[in-house]
Design a protein around this motif. Structure first.
Motif, short mmCIF file in Angstrom:
data_model
loop_
_atom_site.label_atom_id
_atom_site.label_comp_id
_atom_site.label_asym_id
_atom_site.label_seq_id
_atom_site.Cartn_x
_atom_site.Cartn_y
_atom_site.Cartn_z
N ALA A 141 0.78 -1.18 -0.09
CA ALA A 141 0.15 0.10 0.06
C ALA A 141 0.78 1.27 0.09
O ALA A 141 0.45 2.08 -0.69
N CYS A 142 2.05 1.34 0.56
CA CYS A 142 2.92 2.44 0.87
C CYS A 142 3.56 2.69 -0.61
O CYS A 142 3.50 3.73 -1.09
N CYS A 143 3.87 1.55 -1.19
CA CYS A 143 4.64 1.68 -2.53
C CYS A 143 3.48 2.21 -3.55
O CYS A 143 3.83 3.13 -4.28
N LEU A 144 2.28 1.76 -3.47
CA LEU A 144 1.25 2.10 -4.42
C LEU A 144 0.90 3.75 -4.12
O LEU A 144 0.73 4.42 -5.32
N ILE A 145 0.94 3.99 -2.94
CA ILE A 145 0.71 5.42 -2.60
C ILE A 145 1.81 6.44 -3.26
O ILE A 145 1.42 7.37 -3.77
N PHE A 146 2.92 5.63 -2.86
CA PHE A 146 4.18 6.62 -3.53
C PHE A 146 4.19 6.57 -5.06
O PHE A 146 4.19 7.77 -5.68
N ALA A 147 3.81 5.48 -5.77
CA ALA A 147 3.71 5.64 -7.08
C ALA A 147 2.69 6.48 -7.56
O ALA A 147 2.56 7.21 -8.60
N GLY A 148 1.46 6.31 -7.12
CA GLY A 148 0.17 7.01 -7.29
C GLY A 148 0.57 8.65 -7.30
O GLY A 148 0.05 9.35 -8.11
N ALA A 149 1.02 8.92 -6.15
CA ALA A 149 1.22 10.60 -5.94
C ALA A 149 2.52 10.86 -6.78
O ALA A 149 2.17 12.05 -7.50
N TYR A 150 3.53 10.34 -7.28
CA TYR A 150 4.47 10.66 -8.27
C TYR A 150 3.82 10.75 -9.60
O TYR A 150 3.80 11.84 -10.29
N ILE A 151 2.92 9.72 -10.20
CA ILE A 151 2.32 9.93 -11.30
C ILE A 151 1.43 10.82 -11.49
O ILE A 151 1.35 11.80 -12.39
N LEU A 152 0.63 11.07 -10.21
CA LEU A 152 -0.57 12.32 -10.20
C LEU A 152 -0.07 13.57 -10.44
O LEU A 152 -0.45 14.43 -11.24
N LEU A 153 1.38 13.97 -9.73
CA LEU A 153 1.67 15.01 -9.48
C LEU A 153 2.42 15.53 -10.95
O LEU A 153 2.35 16.54 -11.54
N ASN A 154 3.01 14.45 -11.74
CA ASN A 154 3.50 14.43 -13.06
C ASN A 154 2.49 14.83 -14.13
O ASN A 154 2.85 15.56 -15.00
N LEU A 155 1.39 14.18 -13.91
CA LEU A 155 0.31 14.47 -14.77
C LEU A 155 -0.27 16.07 -14.59
O LEU A 155 -0.47 16.78 -15.46
N ALA A 156 -0.29 16.43 -13.12
CA ALA A 156 -0.83 17.57 -13.14
C ALA A 156 0.22 18.81 -13.65
O ALA A 156 -0.12 19.85 -14.31
N ALA A 157 1.60 18.59 -13.70
CA ALA A 157 2.67 19.40 -14.15
C ALA A 157 2.59 19.34 -15.46
O ALA A 157 2.40 20.53 -16.32
N ASP A 158 2.19 18.28 -16.44
CA ASP A 158 2.04 18.26 -17.59
C ASP A 158 0.91 18.81 -18.17
O ASP A 158 0.95 19.70 -19.14
N ILE A 159 -0.08 18.80 -17.52
CA ILE A 159 -1.45 19.54 -17.87
C ILE A 159 -1.27 21.00 -17.67
O ILE A 159 -1.73 21.83 -18.62
N MET A 160 -0.71 21.51 -16.42
CA MET A 160 -0.48 22.71 -16.19
C MET A 160 0.49 23.51 -17.22
O MET A 160 0.25 24.63 -17.54
N SER A 161 1.33 22.61 -17.63
CA SER A 161 2.27 23.12 -18.44
C SER A 161 1.58 23.55 -20.04
O SER A 161 1.78 24.35 -20.70
N ILE A 162 0.84 22.47 -20.38
CA ILE A 162 0.08 22.53 -21.69
C ILE A 162 -0.88 24.06 -21.52
O ILE A 162 -1.10 24.77 -22.54
N LEU A 163 -1.58 24.17 -20.33
CA LEU A 163 -2.47 25.21 -20.20
C LEU A 163 -1.88 26.55 -20.13
O LEU A 163 -2.41 27.73 -20.51
N SER A 164 -0.51 26.76 -19.63
CA SER A 164 0.13 27.84 -19.51
C SER A 164 0.90 28.23 -20.86
O SER A 164 1.34 29.41 -21.02
N ASN A 165 1.23 27.26 -21.83
CA ASN A 165 1.98 27.69 -22.98
C ASN A 165 1.13 27.07 -24.36
O ASN A 165 0.91 25.86 -24.22
N PRO A 166 0.41 27.74 -24.82
CA PRO A 166 -0.50 27.68 -26.02
C PRO A 166 0.32 26.97 -27.18
O PRO A 166 -0.33 26.13 -27.76
N ARG A 167 1.64 26.95 -27.22
CA ARG A 167 2.51 26.35 -28.18
C ARG A 167 2.33 24.93 -28.15
O ARG A 167 2.36 23.85 -29.15
N LEU A 168 2.39 24.39 -26.87
CA LEU A 168 2.11 22.83 -26.39
C LEU A 168 0.85 22.02 -26.74
O LEU A 168 0.74 21.06 -27.04
#
Length: 332
Positions: free
Chosen positions: A301-328
């Motif tokens: 469960a700890c490993c799954l939470i670590f992986a889920g948090a890492y993946i979720l934050l990377n997805l959030a960063a990817d999406i926010m980068s796309i929204l902040s930069n129209p070229r992407l």
């Protein structure tokens, strides 16, 4: 807006596929750990029948694939299983006294809350500090301040977490008793006491994550300073600080957001060493204790939470980068 929604849905789908693959890796790796929980509980003198009885009660006698499907289906429903250690304690104290003690979710929930509090305190210190230092380093690049900031941050990020933790304990808890050396927080503490106990591990994590964010902020801003619109702003007589903050920084947000998200993910997934040094009752400390006890459901469960948090934050960063930069949004 339709293209943005499509991109977001694609990123979420890739995130789910990644989490599924990671769950297979986690379950396989954890079940390959040496040792046996039943044997460790009963001791070396346990009979084979006694060990097999406990393994049957815990479901460890089931085939690997069946146990994985059972664990995955439970995790999808929010049921992370039963803690071996808590279940074993319940069997000794009786079903009435031990009722409700065995679920992994109940074991992890308070620890995860503590880790999120530590990560939140660290982020509130580290993110503004790193962006501020990055802006100043870009403004005064190639000066003594720029070189000193780079040397300090590179030194802190090159040092092991436990070394920085012990240095801060020596300076701020032993030689100058300003903060407590142990972060033994518990329920019922006031916010000020909780913050005081958390500040020393938060400062340790701040020293670790600030360097990445500061250097990326500096590099992203300097990369834009040679742009024509920046030169035009300078020719208009705008102050250098305003040029950076108003014109360069907004266009440098995409890489800065990415590095901030990666470091925030580290604050959740990489706190094992820091929590262990300060005896902080977070999910990292629980992970270490569960590995020692061979409590497989909690470790998974700890490993799954670590992986889920890492993946979720990377997805959030990817999406926010796309929204902040129209070229992407339009790669072509």
């Amino acid at each position: 807006m339709g293209s943005v929604s499509k991109i977001i849905l694609q990123r979420l789908g890739l995130g789910l596929v990644t989490l599924f693959v990671v769950s297979i890796v986690i379950f396989t790796a954890v079940n390959l750990l040496p040792g046996d929980f039943a044997q460790s509980i009963l001791g070396q003198g346990a009979t084979k029948d006694a060990v097999e009885a406990i393994r049957k009660d815990l479901g460890l006698d089931q085939p690997f694939f069946a146990r994985y499907l059972d664990w995955l289906s439970g995790a999808v429903r929010g049921d992370l299983g039963t803690s071996f250690a808590a279940a074993n304690f319940s069997s000794f104290v009786g079903s009435d006294a031990g009722s409700g003690l065995g679920t992994v979710a109940q074991t992890i929930a308070p620890r995860f809350e503590n880790t999120m509090f530590l990560a939140g305190v660290t982020a509130m210190i580290a993110v503004p500090l790193a962006v501020f230092l990055g802006v100043l380093a870009a403004l005064y690049r190639e000066t003594i301040f720029d070189r000193a900031a780079n040397i300090f941050t590179l030194s802190s990020i090159s040092s092991p977490e436990f070394f920085l933790a012990y240095v801060l304990i020596l300076v701020l808890a032993v030689l100058n008793p300003i903060l407590p050396s142990l972060s033994n927080i518990f329920d019922g503490m006031s916010f000020s006491e909780r913050l005081e106990r958390t500040l020393l591990p938060a400062l340790t994590l701040t020293l670790i994550v600030t360097a990445h964010m500061m250097r990326m902020t500096r590099a992203a801003i300097i990369n834009l300073l040679a742009s024509p619109y920046i030169e035009m702003a300078r020719l208009k007589g705008i102050s250098p600080m305003r040029v950076i903050v108003k014109h360069a920084l907004p266009n440098a947000l995409a890489p800065i957001i990415n590095v901030i998200a990666l470091n925030l993910a580290y604050l959740i997934t990489g706190v094992v060493v820091v929590e262990t040094v300060f005896v902080y009752p977070g999910i990292g400390q629980l992970f270490v204790d569960s590995v020692k006890l061979r409590d497989i459901p909690v470790v998974q469960a700890c490993c799954l939470i670590f992986a889920g948090a890492y993946i979720l934050l990377n997805l959030a960063a990817d999406i926010m980068s796309i929204l902040s930069n129209p070229r992407l949004r339009h790669p072509k």
